[in-house]
Design an enzyme around this catalytic site. Sequence first.
Site, mmCIF file in Angstrom:
data_model
loop_
_atom_site.group_PDB
_atom_site.id
_atom_site.type_symbol
_atom_site.label_atom_id
_atom_site.label_comp_id
_atom_site.label_asym_id
_atom_site.label_seq_id
_atom_site.Cartn_x
_atom_site.Cartn_y
_atom_site.Cartn_z
ATOM 1 C CE1 TYR A 33 3.714 -6.592 3.605
ATOM 2 C CE2 TYR A 33 3.068 -8.908 3.412
ATOM 3 C CZ TYR A 33 3.245 -7.647 2.845
ATOM 4 O OH TYR A 33 2.947 -7.455 1.523
ATOM 5 C CG ASP A 87 -1.856 -1.128 1.324
ATOM 6 O OD1 ASP A 87 -2.178 -1.684 0.264
ATOM 7 O OD2 ASP A 87 -2.290 -1.457 2.450
#
Length: 246
Positions: free
Chosen positions: A111, A53
């Site tokens: 992540y 993002d």
Amino acid sequence: MNNYKLIIAYDGSRYQGWQRLGHTQDTIQGKIETVLSKYYKQKIQIDGSGRTDAGVHAKGQVGSVLLPTEKIGIEDLAAINHYLPSDIQILQIDPADDRFHARYLAKRKRYRYRIALPPVGNVFERKYMASLEEPLDLVKMRKAAGFLIGTHDFRSFTTMKSKKKSTVRTLESLTITQPISGEVQIDFIGNGFLRQQVRIMTGLLIQVGTGAIPPSRMEVILNEKSRANTRMIAPAKGLCLEEVNY
């Protein structure tokens, strides 16, 4: 044309995410393709292991690209990085099998989300950590995290609008640690993640940690398969793609 595997690091603070967009040049993919196309004097397109993002960072994004050369030396890598913005760098360019594809063959991604705790923020890491104004109960957060581990339909945890694509993913592990005073780290390892899935899960874990919702609420939301009760999305700047495995 020869196939290459790229390891890429970037500070996503001033970019509109990984994927190239028609209305702006401020994307990671767009910047890299522009430099490679000028360097090799022909149009070059790169495939990433997945989209990140706007505002999200990466230490180990992986790309695959066809280049009109049989060998890339240290001088080539140095020249390419010279022309890239200083907040985007290619760490490695290695020859790859013709069938290698960064996105289709990715088996596992890791992540990390970093949170700065009160009362003192981290001056030097503030661009890479989300800041909170109240403490977190890690015991409750870990209890809530347990409901997410495994293979589930994560439809409640994505902003993806298409109902035709599968929202089933496997979350192999979700660990919450406090490695140093004033910082909490949340590590997610899975076979793939939906659009904004990690940030939505993090937002809910933060709500659990602050006492806004009970840990058991996580299981209810997971089973509801609806975004109606998961409006909180953790800030992008705290998230980093650490590693992709093949």
